[in-house]
Design a protein around this motif. Structure first.
Motif, PDB file in Angstrom:
ATOM      1  N   ARG A 331      24.132  44.797  61.027  1.00 38.51           N
ATOM      2  CA  ARG A 331      24.683  44.839  59.644  1.00 38.51           C
ATOM      3  C   ARG A 331      25.575  43.838  59.423  1.00 38.51           C
ATOM      4  N   ILE A 332      25.462  43.345  57.987  1.00 36.68           N
ATOM      5  CA  ILE A 332      25.966  42.507  57.533  1.00 36.68           C
ATOM      6  C   ILE A 332      27.240  42.312  57.683  1.00 36.68           C
ATOM      7  N   VAL A 333      28.466  41.434  57.999  1.00 39.55           N
ATOM      8  CA  VAL A 333      29.929  41.269  57.895  1.00 39.55           C
ATOM      9  C   VAL A 333      30.264  40.420  56.620  1.00 39.55           C
ATOM     10  N   VAL A 334      30.953  41.267  55.835  1.00 37.02           N
ATOM     11  CA  VAL A 334      31.501  40.802  54.517  1.00 37.02           C
ATOM     12  C   VAL A 334      32.961  40.742  54.722  1.00 37.02           C
ATOM     13  N   ASP A 335      33.558  39.293  54.673  1.00 41.17           N
ATOM     14  CA  ASP A 335      35.044  39.143  54.801  1.00 41.17           C
ATOM     15  C   ASP A 335      35.631  38.338  53.736  1.00 41.17           C
ATOM     16  N   LEU A 336      36.452  38.878  52.945  1.00 45.40           N
ATOM     17  CA  LEU A 336      36.936  38.086  51.840  1.00 45.40           C
ATOM     18  C   LEU A 336      38.266  37.720  52.287  1.00 45.40           C
ATOM     19  N   PRO A 337      38.788  36.196  52.089  1.00 54.39           N
ATOM     20  CA  PRO A 337      40.028  35.815  52.382  1.00 54.39           C
ATOM     21  C   PRO A 337      41.045  36.233  51.327  1.00 54.39           C
ATOM     22  N   ASP A 338      42.148  36.050  51.731  1.00 57.15           N
ATOM     23  CA  ASP A 338      43.255  36.300  50.728  1.00 57.15           C
ATOM     24  C   ASP A 338      43.379  35.244  49.787  1.00 57.15           C
ATOM     25  N   PRO A 339      43.337  35.082  48.574  1.00 57.57           N
ATOM     26  CA  PRO A 339      43.349  34.212  47.644  1.00 57.57           C
ATOM     27  C   PRO A 339      44.563  33.996  47.019  1.00 57.57           C
ATOM     28  N   GLN A 340      45.509  34.808  47.491  1.00 57.47           N
ATOM     29  CA  GLN A 340      47.097  34.652  47.063  1.00 57.47           C
ATOM     30  C   GLN A 340      47.322  34.512  45.513  1.00 57.47           C
ATOM     31  N   VAL A 341      46.853  35.838  44.832  1.00 57.51           N
ATOM     32  CA  VAL A 341      47.057  35.833  43.629  1.00 57.51           C
ATOM     33  C   VAL A 341      48.442  36.588  43.397  1.00 57.51           C
ATOM     34  N   PRO A 342      49.248  36.003  42.630  1.00 58.77           N
ATOM     35  CA  PRO A 342      50.630  36.709  42.316  1.00 58.77           C
ATOM     36  C   PRO A 342      50.276  37.822  41.530  1.00 58.77           C
ATOM     37  N   ALA A 343      50.992  39.001  41.690  1.00 59.99           N
ATOM     38  CA  ALA A 343      51.270  40.197  40.809  1.00 59.99           C
ATOM     39  C   ALA A 343      51.484  39.643  39.405  1.00 59.99           C
ATOM     40  N   GLY A 344      50.668  39.921  38.566  1.00 55.64           N
ATOM     41  CA  GLY A 344      51.046  39.694  36.955  1.00 55.64           C
ATOM     42  C   GLY A 344      50.508  38.509  36.527  1.00 55.64           C
ATOM     43  N   ARG A 345      49.947  37.606  37.307  1.00 53.27           N
ATOM     44  CA  ARG A 345      49.444  36.270  36.898  1.00 53.27           C
ATOM     45  C   ARG A 345      48.231  36.405  36.208  1.00 53.27           C
ATOM     46  N   ARG A 346      48.208  35.549  34.947  1.00 56.36           N
ATOM     47  CA  ARG A 346      47.224  35.762  33.967  1.00 56.36           C
ATOM     48  C   ARG A 346      45.932  35.083  34.778  1.00 56.36           C
ATOM     49  N   ILE A 347      44.823  35.958  34.587  1.00 64.03           N
ATOM     50  CA  ILE A 347      43.645  35.345  35.202  1.00 64.03           C
ATOM     51  C   ILE A 347      42.388  35.163  34.304  1.00 64.03           C
ATOM     52  N   ALA A 348      42.318  35.901  33.394  1.00 63.82           N
ATOM     53  CA  ALA A 348      41.362  35.782  32.471  1.00 63.82           C
ATOM     54  C   ALA A 348      41.658  36.472  31.175  1.00 63.82           C
ATOM     55  N   VAL A 349      41.035  36.079  30.115  1.00 66.20           N
ATOM     56  CA  VAL A 349      41.495  37.011  28.866  1.00 66.20           C
ATOM     57  C   VAL A 349      40.156  37.263  28.147  1.00 66.20           C
ATOM     58  N   LEU A 350      39.799  38.514  27.927  1.00 66.24           N
ATOM     59  CA  LEU A 350      38.535  39.078  27.288  1.00 66.24           C
ATOM     60  C   LEU A 350      38.820  39.198  25.627  1.00 66.24           C
ATOM     61  N   ARG A 351      37.922  38.901  25.025  1.00 66.78           N
ATOM     62  CA  ARG A 351      38.113  38.927  23.531  1.00 66.78           C
ATOM     63  C   ARG A 351      38.030  40.540  23.452  1.00 66.78           C
ATOM     64  N   GLY A 352      38.843  41.153  22.578  1.00 59.90           N
ATOM     65  CA  GLY A 352      38.603  42.669  22.317  1.00 59.90           C
ATOM     66  C   GLY A 352      38.260  42.657  20.777  1.00 59.90           C
ATOM     67  N   ALA A 353      37.893  44.115  20.645  1.00 61.51           N
ATOM     68  CA  ALA A 353      37.288  44.239  18.994  1.00 61.51           C
ATOM     69  C   ALA A 353      38.738  44.680  18.389  1.00 61.51           C
ATOM     70  N   GLY A 354      38.467  44.008  17.033  1.00 62.14           N
ATOM     71  CA  GLY A 354      39.662  44.138  16.212  1.00 62.14           C
ATOM     72  C   GLY A 354      40.697  43.084  16.543  1.00 62.14           C
ATOM     73  N   GLY A 355      40.439  42.232  17.276  1.00 65.99           N
ATOM     74  CA  GLY A 355      41.272  40.969  17.593  1.00 65.99           C
ATOM     75  C   GLY A 355      42.392  41.430  18.598  1.00 65.99           C
ATOM     76  N   ARG A 356      41.998  42.437  19.112  1.00 60.48           N
ATOM     77  CA  ARG A 356      42.927  43.108  20.336  1.00 60.48           C
ATOM     78  C   ARG A 356      42.509  42.216  21.609  1.00 60.48           C
ATOM     79  N   ASP A 357      42.776  41.284  22.149  1.00 56.45           N
ATOM     80  CA  ASP A 357      42.515  40.583  23.458  1.00 56.45           C
ATOM     81  C   ASP A 357      42.849  41.740  24.698  1.00 56.45           C
TER      82      ASP A 357
END
Length: 531
Positions: A331-357
């Motif tokens: 079986r394949i072995v999938v291991d993902l290292p810890d990228p150290q993402v702080p809680a609450g850090r902004r990662i991406a912004v998606l454009r929302g309907a009606g200008g609500r991102d």
């Protein structure tokens, strides 16, 4: 395992072998049959299922052996969506008569055009009606749209509909539910339920496999066919494996008993030999008698020793034979290292309907939902390419797994393809990583063009996970399309433990539920999300 075919054979394989120019041999000495009903073809990634379909379709020539097919064959490949210049008319198989009708309408009266049309003067109307029947748009010019402008699901449904229209004697579908939303899967399921003629479907979709008359498994160079859908195959396999495990336990018990008997016999023989030496030393018998008795004893002891060793070896062989019937698939072995993402850090912004991102922050997990063709894949592509109407990324540490898997150089070797994503890694490190994804040995030096869908996916995934520093955001577009059932389970386990942000498009409801998705956002027809 025995074959239980509910219908006569439509496809017969005799000692079929196929080798790639580099020496890789995905199919070796396979014999078996596919019936005239509906057969689901299953097996782990890399066992050669797609290669087998291409051999039956005549797209590949066997290195050895014979493929016999009763009638005409139609084939819908797994990598259908990579041919972005093909049109809907091509997918439906009506390009030639459609072009001929259009040319005649424009005043071209060459006799050969009339031969091409035959009785298909209404080909365009019938084709558009067939598209409408499966829920695809029937707007003007739809037959001239290219695959590149369709969603993956739309392209697959159109191709399968074309096979139905062509009425081939044998139809081959390779992972047809990849990219299909729930409604499209239901429409495909209905097409399959009412199929006329022989149908062989490679799939990891349990719901589709339950619609089959028979289930065939390709494993370790052997094709075994069972009557009934996938659930019946699973039940039969569970019974066989339970019996195999009992056979191993019984054989091991016999081996232990024979080993104990051989040790006891050796002790008795050693005692007898010591006694013989004592008798000789004490000169209890005259020399001739001693020699006669010693020779007889040595012969008898040799016979007993040989019989004991033979019995133990026979018991050991029985253990090994019994163990070969017990499955221990890699079986394949999938291991993902810890990228150290702080809680609450902004990662991406998606454009929302009606200008609500919509802000994707910290290790948040978001799934984009919506029907085929609404623009989910397009939104991901635009987001990854840079700031656009779809939104923007707030980190450059992004791992992107596209749906079409078309950003690998087909002429490059597997090792070079992975090295392009990790230029600082040594060849040994790269080979070690690929081995965890079951890409080993000579496979590493094969051209990318020779990979199956599952192998191609694993190379993509290995390249993505080699990033250093690790990705803070994983963007996955239909990640379970090319994974077998066990591989999908391993990916889920890895994503559950991943501490970065996740943005995923998937129509696999089980995968989304198990991957710990926090939020589900619907993509609108305008290509933005409904926040």
């Amino acid at each position: 395992m025995p074959s239980h075919l509910p219908t006569p054979a439509a496809v017969v394989l005799r000692d079929l072998t196929f080798s790639w120019p580099d020496g890789g041999t995905p199919i070796s000495g396979v014999s078996g049959t596919f019936g005239t009903g509906r057969t689901g073809l299953v097996g782990d990634n890399g066992t050669g299922k797609s290669t087998l379909l291409r051999l039956v379709a005549g797209h590949l020539t066997p290195t050895a052996g014979v493929v016999s097919v009763a009638g005409e064959v139609a084939y819908v490949p797994q990598r259908l969506t990579l041919d972005t210049d093909a049109t809907v008319a091509d997918l439906l198989g009506v390009r030639a008569p459609l072009d001929a009708v259009r040319a005649i309408t424009d005043g071209d009266v060459r006799p050969e055009l009339f031969d091409v049309v035959g009785d298909d003067w209404d080909v365009e109307e019938r084709a558009v009606a067939a598209l409408a029947a499966i829920g695809l748009p029937s707007s003007p010019g739809v037959l001239d749209r290219t695959v590149g402008t369709l969603s993956g699901g739309e392209a697959v449904l159109a191709a399968v509909t074309g096979v139905r229209l062509g009425r081939a004697d044998v139809a081959l579908l390779d992972e047809p539910t990849n990219n299909l939303d729930g409604a499209a899967r239901e429409r495909l399921g209905e097409l399959v339920r009412t199929w006329r003629g022989a149908l062989v479907v490679v799939s990891h979709d349990r719901e589709l496999l339950e619609r089959m008359d028979a289930t065939a498994e390709l494993r370790a160079g052997s094709l075994s066919t069972y009557g009934g859908p996938y659930s019946a195959y699973e039940e039969r396999l569970a019974v066989e494996q339970d019996a195999a495990q009992r056979a191993v336990r019984d054989a091991e018990q016999t081996w232990r008993r024979e080993r104990r008997e051989r040790i006891k016999a050796a002790e008795r023989i050693a005692h007898s030999e010591r006694q013989g030496r004592t008798d000789t030393a004490n000169r209890k018998y005259v020399k001739a008698v001693v020699n006669d008795r010693r020779n007889a004893a040595e012969k008898s002891q040799g016979n007993r020793r040989g019989a004991a060793l033979a019995a133990e070896q026979s018991a050991r062989d029985a253990v090994e034979q019994a163990q070969r019937t017990v499955r221990d698939d890699a079986r394949i072995v999938v291991d993902l290292p810890d990228p150290q993402v702080p809680a609450g850090r902004r990662i991406a912004v998606l454009r929302g309907a009606g200008g609500r991102d919509v802000v994707l922050a910290g290790p948040q997990r978001v799934a984009l939902t919506g029907p085929n063709g609404v623009g989910k894949t397009t939104l991901l592509e635009r987001l990854v390419d840079g700031p656009s109407a779809a939104g923007e990324l707030c980190t450059d540490r992004v791992g992107y797994l596209p749906q079409r898997l078309d950003d690998l150089d087909d002429d490059a070797t597997v090792l070079d393809a992975v090295r392009s994503g990790a230029p600082e890694a040594t060849p040994g490190e790269l080979r070690g990583r690929l081995a965890r994804f079951l890409v080993r040995g000579d496979q590493v030096d094969r051209p990318v063009s020779t990979l199956s869908g599952g192998e191609r996916f694993r190379v993509h995934l290995a390249r993505l996970l080699l990033a250093d520093p690790p990705a803070q955001l994983l963007v996955l577009d239909e990640p379970t399309n090319n994974l077998d059932l066990a591989g999908a389970d391993r990916l889920v386990e890895a994503l559950v433990g991943y501490r970065g942000a996740l943005l995923v498009v998937s129509h696999d409801r089980s995968f989304l539920d198990r991957a710990g998705i926090d939020t589900r956002l619907e993509v609108t027809a305008d290509g933005v999300v409904a926040g």
